[in-house]
Design a protein around this motif. Structure first.
Motif, PDB file in Angstrom:
ATOM      1  N   LEU A 192       0.822  -1.205   0.000  1.00  0.00           N
ATOM      2  CA  LEU A 192       0.000   0.000   0.000  1.00  0.00           C
ATOM      3  C   LEU A 192       0.859   1.259   0.000  1.00  0.00           C
ATOM      4  O   LEU A 192       1.706   1.446  -0.850  1.00  0.00           O
ATOM      5  N   ASN A 193       0.661   2.096   1.031  1.00  0.00           N
ATOM      6  CA  ASN A 193       1.377   3.375   1.047  1.00  0.00           C
ATOM      7  C   ASN A 193       2.611   3.350   1.938  1.00  0.00           C
ATOM      8  O   ASN A 193       3.112   4.386   2.341  1.00  0.00           O
ATOM      9  N   LEU A 194       3.096   2.153   2.262  1.00  0.00           N
ATOM     10  CA  LEU A 194       4.264   2.096   3.134  1.00  0.00           C
ATOM     11  C   LEU A 194       5.456   2.787   2.504  1.00  0.00           C
ATOM     12  O   LEU A 194       6.274   3.401   3.176  1.00  0.00           O
ATOM     13  N   GLY A 195       5.544   2.707   1.182  1.00  0.00           N
ATOM     14  CA  GLY A 195       6.654   3.354   0.495  1.00  0.00           C
ATOM     15  C   GLY A 195       6.278   4.677  -0.121  1.00  0.00           C
ATOM     16  O   GLY A 195       7.019   5.207  -0.954  1.00  0.00           O
ATOM     17  N   HIS A 196       5.113   5.218   0.264  1.00  0.00           N
ATOM     18  CA  HIS A 196       4.657   6.469  -0.325  1.00  0.00           C
ATOM     19  C   HIS A 196       5.657   7.594  -0.046  1.00  0.00           C
ATOM     20  O   HIS A 196       6.074   7.797   1.092  1.00  0.00           O
ATOM     21  N   LEU A 352      -2.200  16.307  10.137  1.00  0.00           N
ATOM     22  CA  LEU A 352      -0.741  16.217  10.103  1.00  0.00           C
ATOM     23  C   LEU A 352      -0.213  15.649   8.790  1.00  0.00           C
ATOM     24  O   LEU A 352       0.994  15.677   8.546  1.00  0.00           O
ATOM     25  N   GLY A 353      -1.093  15.112   7.958  1.00  0.00           N
ATOM     26  CA  GLY A 353      -0.663  14.601   6.662  1.00  0.00           C
ATOM     27  C   GLY A 353      -0.418  13.109   6.615  1.00  0.00           C
ATOM     28  O   GLY A 353       0.014  12.583   5.588  1.00  0.00           O
ATOM     29  N   PHE A 354      -0.683  12.391   7.723  1.00  0.00           N
ATOM     30  CA  PHE A 354      -0.527  10.936   7.719  1.00  0.00           C
ATOM     31  C   PHE A 354      -1.648  10.266   6.912  1.00  0.00           C
ATOM     32  O   PHE A 354      -1.487   9.146   6.429  1.00  0.00           O
ATOM     33  N   LEU A 355      -2.784  10.955   6.800  1.00  0.00           N
ATOM     34  CA  LEU A 355      -3.898  10.499   5.981  1.00  0.00           C
ATOM     35  C   LEU A 355      -4.327  11.647   5.092  1.00  0.00           C
ATOM     36  O   LEU A 355      -4.291  12.811   5.496  1.00  0.00           O
ATOM     37  N   THR A 356      -4.747  11.349   3.878  1.00  0.00           N
ATOM     38  CA  THR A 356      -5.204  12.399   2.964  1.00  0.00           C
ATOM     39  C   THR A 356      -6.582  12.894   3.406  1.00  0.00           C
ATOM     40  O   THR A 356      -7.348  12.148   4.035  1.00  0.00           O
ATOM     41  N   PRO A 357      -6.926  14.147   3.086  1.00  0.00           N
ATOM     42  CA  PRO A 357      -8.211  14.708   3.530  1.00  0.00           C
ATOM     43  C   PRO A 357      -9.433  13.930   3.037  1.00  0.00           C
ATOM     44  O   PRO A 357     -10.486  13.972   3.668  1.00  0.00           O
ATOM     45  N   ASP A 358      -9.318  13.224   1.906  1.00  0.00           N
ATOM     46  CA  ASP A 358     -10.464  12.493   1.371  1.00  0.00           C
ATOM     47  C   ASP A 358     -10.578  11.067   1.924  1.00  0.00           C
ATOM     48  O   ASP A 358     -11.430  10.291   1.508  1.00  0.00           O
ATOM     49  N   THR A 359      -9.713  10.711   2.895  1.00  0.00           N
ATOM     50  CA  THR A 359      -9.742   9.368   3.476  1.00  0.00           C
ATOM     51  C   THR A 359     -10.957   9.203   4.374  1.00  0.00           C
ATOM     52  O   THR A 359     -11.270  10.073   5.191  1.00  0.00           O
ATOM     53  N   ASN A 360     -11.676   8.094   4.224  1.00  0.00           N
ATOM     54  CA  ASN A 360     -12.769   7.753   5.130  1.00  0.00           C
ATOM     55  C   ASN A 360     -12.157   7.184   6.408  1.00  0.00           C
ATOM     56  O   ASN A 360     -11.646   6.064   6.426  1.00  0.00           O
ATOM     57  N   ILE A 361     -12.191   7.959   7.476  1.00  0.00           N
ATOM     58  CA  ILE A 361     -11.487   7.555   8.697  1.00  0.00           C
ATOM     59  C   ILE A 361     -12.294   6.584   9.557  1.00  0.00           C
ATOM     60  O   ILE A 361     -11.736   5.988  10.472  1.00  0.00           O
ATOM     61  N   GLN A 362     -13.585   6.402   9.267  1.00  0.00           N
ATOM     62  CA  GLN A 362     -14.414   5.558  10.138  1.00  0.00           C
ATOM     63  C   GLN A 362     -13.912   4.117  10.249  1.00  0.00           C
ATOM     64  O   GLN A 362     -13.847   3.571  11.355  1.00  0.00           O
ATOM     65  N   TYR A 399      -3.958   0.105   5.852  1.00  0.00           N
ATOM     66  CA  TYR A 399      -4.707   1.336   5.635  1.00  0.00           C
ATOM     67  C   TYR A 399      -3.817   2.372   4.946  1.00  0.00           C
ATOM     68  O   TYR A 399      -2.584   2.286   4.999  1.00  0.00           O
ATOM     69  N   PRO A 400      -4.436   3.365   4.308  1.00  0.00           N
ATOM     70  CA  PRO A 400      -3.659   4.307   3.469  1.00  0.00           C
ATOM     71  C   PRO A 400      -2.882   5.355   4.251  1.00  0.00           C
ATOM     72  O   PRO A 400      -2.953   6.544   3.960  1.00  0.00           O
ATOM     73  N   PHE A 401      -2.135   4.916   5.267  1.00  0.00           N
ATOM     74  CA  PHE A 401      -1.257   5.839   5.972  1.00  0.00           C
ATOM     75  C   PHE A 401      -0.013   6.107   5.135  1.00  0.00           C
ATOM     76  O   PHE A 401       0.426   5.263   4.356  1.00  0.00           O
ATOM     77  N   ARG A 402       0.561   7.269   5.323  1.00  0.00           N
ATOM     78  CA  ARG A 402       1.827   7.618   4.690  1.00  0.00           C
ATOM     79  C   ARG A 402       2.642   8.415   5.707  1.00  0.00           C
ATOM     80  O   ARG A 402       2.093   8.967   6.661  1.00  0.00           O
ATOM     81  N   LEU A 403       3.940   8.451   5.494  1.00  0.00           N
ATOM     82  CA  LEU A 403       4.821   9.169   6.407  1.00  0.00           C
ATOM     83  C   LEU A 403       5.263  10.472   5.766  1.00  0.00           C
ATOM     84  O   LEU A 403       6.079  10.468   4.845  1.00  0.00           O
ATOM     85  N   PRO A 404       4.719  11.624   6.211  1.00  0.00           N
ATOM     86  CA  PRO A 404       5.182  12.900   5.662  1.00  0.00           C
ATOM     87  C   PRO A 404       6.683  13.058   5.877  1.00  0.00           C
ATOM     88  O   PRO A 404       7.219  12.665   6.919  1.00  0.00           O
ATOM     89  N   ALA A 405       7.349  13.606   4.880  1.00  0.00           N
ATOM     90  CA  ALA A 405       8.811  13.684   4.925  1.00  0.00           C
ATOM     91  C   ALA A 405       9.314  14.368   6.191  1.00  0.00           C
ATOM     92  O   ALA A 405      10.287  13.931   6.815  1.00  0.00           O
TER      93      ALA A 405
END
Length: 565
Positions: A192-196, A352-362, A399-405
């Motif tokens: 997934l987004n581990l390497g985003h 904080l940018g770990f999830l995009t604003p359009d992510t369904n967090i539920q 889940y679509p987490f990413r690590l902001p630089a």
């Protein structure tokens, strides 16, 4: 083009496109460096497997530890930096390897003295004798990016003189170029987004590394850091002598201190390791949450205990800056985590940018509760960053987490500080220092943004959370240095202001909710604070507070109370 030519043509700032253009048409340099890295690490891995096959793992552990340190040293500054980061993690690295990696902090081989002297005179445009009254013939320490000499100015001050290793910029550029290529190769294969944005993390590291080898930039960082901690009796920042500094040389005040990992010397000097931990963690949190300007490389080679018990920072090459919104959201996220408010935590992750604003967090909220709930354990005292990062990595797969630089540096800084604290006290729990500090920050609410964060914590689903206020006051008060009266004054001023109208309404509703007066909650709060607030202090507090507030502001309470019923 050789290293010397590359050094003179390289920019002082990291630019991956410029670096790529330099090495794209020099494949022999890229191939040779790649082969060197593969050969050294490949041999090391084969040796580990051979030890396992021949049942000699335990016997050869010290030998393999020395081999790894020698490999990192041979590969140079970029890899030494990795080793330095690992050397602060006693919970990650077994002791024999840790003992060797610690040597990478300040026991590296120096470069030729004459080269160092030539760099000094070239940068300052004067001979060493003209600038310094005394100058040590050999370096007293050698680090990944340079080495340090002890000197005395003609005006009598003892100073440390940092001199950068020769041809450093092209060497770093080539390693960063290879790391960027590797990041691009492995990104598609990561779950997934581990390497985003893995290349962006390499770029962030490259940017900071290039800033670190600009000693004039380090001088500016040191002066800014000193200004932030001006007047702090527990933090020491050396004076910078700009007139004797340049891009590749830095002259700064000499600090007599003890390495934080030298427990015997600390004990002999009568210094309390737990108090040093508290100073280190609190100053680290202040950097992140108050000033937003933080030290991203707080390994033991950069921190010392002075003989009078202060924490001395001596290296300011790798720093970063956070904006106000990020500072406040980080503080909020810590409190949400401790309060186990996973809905609020998920919202903070979006901000904080770990999830995009359009992510369904539920769907993510139950996963956060399961994974981070396990990491927290039965009590907040079980909290540590190592456990959190380990548990959180599981979520990255699903889940679509990413690590902001930017957070790569923040996490590195926090984990390094925690690792250093663990080396001083294996039973250290970072929450015992960090959460009282965060609670105090929110309770004092110096800015409108922090006051809004406090409201987010205290009011959930339209209801005032008495238990959270009790918890925050109790934990904040666990720090002996916390003075409740100024906090109470700020709180009263806020309640009587126009900005505090909403909180006034919520408090009145909470006090009378369910057709009864909630005197039990008030009594519990009073039992928490009664020892700190005496009758005379209450009168003085009330008088001074009301004197600072206009009649109109006080009158505003009445309509607020009326409208809330």
């Amino acid at each position: 083009m050789n290293y010397t030519q590359l050094e003179s043509s390289s920019s002082l700032h990291y630019d991956p496109q410029v670096i790529a253009s330099q090495y794209r048409f020099r494949p022999w340099q890229v191939i040779w460096r790649s082969l060197a890295v593969i050969w050294l690490f490949g041999n090391f891995i084969l040796h580990l497997f051979w030890d396992k096959w021949t049942n000699r793992e335990e016997i050869n552990q010290p030998k393999r530890a020395r081999e790894l340190r020698q490999i990192l040293t041979k590969l140079g500054p970029t890899y030494i930096k990795v080793g330095q980061a690992l050397s602060t993690r006693p919970d990650l690295i077994r002791k024999d390897f840790l003992d060797e990696l610690i040597k990478l902090q300040d026991q590296l081989p120096p470069f030729d003295n004459q080269i160092a002297f030539n760099i000094i005179e070239s940068e300052l445009g004067r001979s060493i004798d003209e600038v310094y009254h005394k100058f040590s013939p050999n370096p007293i320490a050698a680090a990944s990016l340079g080495q340090v000499y002890k000197a005395v100015l003609h005006t009598g001050e003892d100073v440390a003189v940092k001199v950068q290793r020769p041809n450093l910029r092209p060497k770093l550029s080539l390693d960063l170029y290879l790391m960027r290529i590797l990041a691009g190769w492995i990104e598609p294969w990561l779950p997934l987004n581990l390497g985003h944005d893995l290349t962006l993390i390499v770029d962030e590291f490259g940017t900071k590394l290039f800033e670190e080898i600009d000693y004039l930039n380090e001088a500016r960082n040191a002066e800014k850091f000193a200004l932030n901690f001006d007047g702090d009796p527990e933090v020491k920042v050396p004076v910078i002598y700009n007139q004797y500094s340049g891009n590749r040389i830095l002259t700064l005040e000499w600090i007599d201190g003890i390495k934080l990992t030298d427990l015997d010397k600390l004990a002999a000097a009568g210094l309390d390791a737990d108090n040093l931990i508290r100073i280190g963690v609190t100053s680290g949190l202040r950097q992140l949450l108050e000033y937003g300007f933080f030290h991203a490389d707080p390994h033991p080679g950069n921190l010392f205990a002075t003989l009078d018990g202060r924490m001395a920072y001596i290296d300011f090459g790798m720093m970063d800056q956070l904006n106000e919104s990020m500072k406040e959201t980080i503080a909020s996220a810590v409190v949400q985590l401790i309060n186990r408010d996973y809905q609020g935590l998920a919202e903070d992750f979006v901000n904080l940018g770990f999830l995009t604003p359009d992510t369904n967090i539920q769907p993510i909220i139950p996963a956060l509760e399961k994974v981070l709930g396990n990491a927290l354990g039965a009590s907040v005292g079980d909290f540590n960053f190592r456990t959190i990062t380990d548990e959180f990595s599981e979520l990255m797969y699903e889940y679509p987490f990413r690590l902001p630089a930017k957070f790569a540096l923040i996490i590195r800084s926090l984990i390094t500080q925690e690792g250093l604290a663990l080396s001083l006290n294996p039973n250290f729990k970072i929450v015992e220092v960090s959460y009282p500090y965060v609670s105090q920050r929110l309770l004092t609410g110096e800015s409108p943004q922090l006051r809004r964060r406090l409201l987010d914590v205290l009011i959930q689903d339209g209801k005032f959370q008495w238990s959270r206020l009790e918890n925050m006051i109790a934990i904040a008060s666990s720090d002996d240095s916390f003075d409740l009266l100024p906090t109470a004054r700020l709180g009263l001023q806020y309640l009587l202001s126009e900005e505090g109208k909403y909180l006034r309404q919520q408090l009145l509703i909470a006090l009378t909710e369910g057709d009864r007066l909630h005197t039990d909650e008030v009594q519990r709060l009073w039992s928490l604070i009664q020892d700190d607030i005496k009758p005379k202090k209450i009168l003085d507090l009330a008088f001074n507070t009301f004197r600072q507030i206009s009649v109109d502001s006080v009158a505003a309470i009445v309509p607020s109370a009326t409208s809330s019923r």
